[in-house]
Design an enzyme around this catalytic site. Structure first.
Site, PDB file in Angstrom:
ATOM      1  N   SER A  65       0.825  -1.214   0.000  1.00 28.71           N
ATOM      2  CA  SER A  65       0.000   0.000   0.000  1.00 28.71           C
ATOM      3  C   SER A  65       0.858   1.263   0.000  1.00 28.71           C
ATOM      4  O   SER A  65       2.028   1.246   0.401  1.00 28.71           O
ATOM      5  CB  SER A  65      -0.925   0.009   1.220  1.00 28.71           C
ATOM      6  OG  SER A  65      -1.726  -1.140   1.228  1.00 28.71           O
TER       7      SER A  65
HETATM    8  N1  SAM Z   1      -0.333  -4.995   4.152  1.00 25.16           N
HETATM    9  C1  SAM Z   1       0.353  -5.288   2.939  1.00 25.16           C
HETATM   10  C2  SAM Z   1       1.755  -4.747   2.892  1.00 25.16           C
HETATM   11  O1  SAM Z   1       2.180  -4.093   3.856  1.00 25.16           O
HETATM   12  O2  SAM Z   1       2.437  -4.998   1.889  1.00 25.16           O
HETATM   13  C3  SAM Z   1      -0.426  -4.919   1.698  1.00 25.16           C
HETATM   14  C4  SAM Z   1      -1.605  -5.756   1.536  1.00 25.16           C
HETATM   15  S1  SAM Z   1      -2.223  -5.939  -0.089  1.00 25.16           S
HETATM   16  C5  SAM Z   1      -2.933  -4.369  -0.390  1.00 25.16           C
HETATM   17  C6  SAM Z   1      -3.590  -7.014   0.321  1.00 25.16           C
HETATM   18  C7  SAM Z   1      -3.156  -8.417   0.666  1.00 25.16           C
HETATM   19  O3  SAM Z   1      -4.297  -9.129   1.181  1.00 25.16           O
HETATM   20  C8  SAM Z   1      -2.686  -9.212  -0.544  1.00 25.16           C
HETATM   21  O4  SAM Z   1      -1.396  -9.687  -0.338  1.00 25.16           O
HETATM   22  C9  SAM Z   1      -3.706 -10.355  -0.646  1.00 25.16           C
HETATM   23  O5  SAM Z   1      -3.167 -11.557  -1.129  1.00 25.16           O
HETATM   24  C10 SAM Z   1      -4.174 -10.468   0.789  1.00 25.16           C
HETATM   25  N2  SAM Z   1      -5.467 -11.143   0.976  1.00 25.16           N
HETATM   26  C11 SAM Z   1      -6.596 -11.032   0.236  1.00 25.16           C
HETATM   27  N3  SAM Z   1      -7.572 -11.795   0.761  1.00 25.16           N
HETATM   28  C12 SAM Z   1      -7.056 -12.388   1.866  1.00 25.16           C
HETATM   29  C13 SAM Z   1      -7.574 -13.290   2.842  1.00 25.16           C
HETATM   30  N4  SAM Z   1      -8.829 -13.749   2.802  1.00 25.16           N
HETATM   31  N5  SAM Z   1      -6.766 -13.686   3.835  1.00 25.16           N
HETATM   32  C14 SAM Z   1      -5.479 -13.257   3.906  1.00 25.16           C
HETATM   33  N6  SAM Z   1      -4.930 -12.415   3.007  1.00 25.16           N
HETATM   34  C15 SAM Z   1      -5.716 -11.977   2.008  1.00 25.16           C
END
Ligand code: SAM
Length: 222
Positions: A65
């Protein structure tokens, strides 16, 4: 690839121009954002853009993000240092690293195993001992280690699942983007006993939360 000195200088400019000038005031958040080496959490191809004002690709069609959003979501938790935090959506591990500087213990779940493994490697190399990364569907939270003083959802939920709110400690806060592919609102939920207050903050654009209580593989809309 830039030198470490140039990354440090880019990080300080990021903190002043993107965070402080936009209203981030919590000195602990500013300190964490000033010290965690964001460039170590992104792939080589985009390393020199690590302190730019936006999200970046990290593989598996996912993103790290924008720095401002990381700082804002962290500030909204109002951390003091004693908290147990759950992050849903580890991605690169950068947000977890910021939380790890400000809370006692962080649990973070990621559904893509390669991302979870890479994040765990970087956090380990940086010496963190209070962050546990897990692989799986975090849309139902993580009952085993709750309740949590803070829950951060870093992918867009169709609506904040009740089961996540139920894992908040009394006085705890949950921050999540809620909405679909056309855009979401950042929400902050605060628990007081059996009551939950929801504040709608700003429009945001996140990748979808996929999983049992997230968006299904064939949907991602309103
Ligand atoms: N917090 C992260 C960082 O610091 O890099 C960025 C997060 S990214 C915007 C969103 C993440 O949520 C992705 O890596 C995606 O694979 C994960 N995601 C989506 N659905 C999910 C779920 N049900 N459980 C765990 N992770 C999930």
């Amino acid at each position: 690839m830039m030198s470490e000195d140039l990354y440090t200088s880019a990080r300080h400019s990021m903190v002043v121009e993107q965070l402080v000038e936009r209203g981030i005031t919590d000195p602990r958040v500013i300190h964490a954002m000033s010290t965690v080496p964001r460039h170590q959490f992104v792939p080589d191809e985009v390393r020199d853009q690590a302190y730019d004002d936006g999200p970046l690709p990290i593989g598996e069609n996912q993103t790290i993000s924008q720095p401002y959003i990381v700082a804002l979501m962290t500030e909204l938790l109002n951390l003091q240092g004693h908290e147990t935090i759950l992050e849903i959506g580890t991605g690169s591990g950068y947000q977890a690293a910021i939380l790890g500087k400000l809370a006692r213990q962080v649990y973070s779940i990621e559904r893509h195993e390669p991302l979870a493994q890479q994040a765990a490697r970087v956090l380990d190399a940086l010496g963190y001992t209070n962050i546990v990364i897990m692989t799986g569907d975090g849309s139902r939270g993580l009952l085993a280690h709750g309740p949590y003083e803070g829950i951060l959802v870093t992918a867009a939920t169709p609506r904040v699942p009740q089961i996540l709110l139920a894992q908040l400690a009394d006085g705890g806060r949950l921050i999540a983007p809620s909405g679909g592919e056309k855009g979401q609102q950042l929400e902050r939920w605060t628990r007081r006993g059996a009551r939950f207050k929801c504040e709608t903050l700003i429009p945001v654009a996140f990748v979808p939360l996929r999983g049992k209580l997230g968006w299904q593989d064939n949907e991602w809309r309103p």
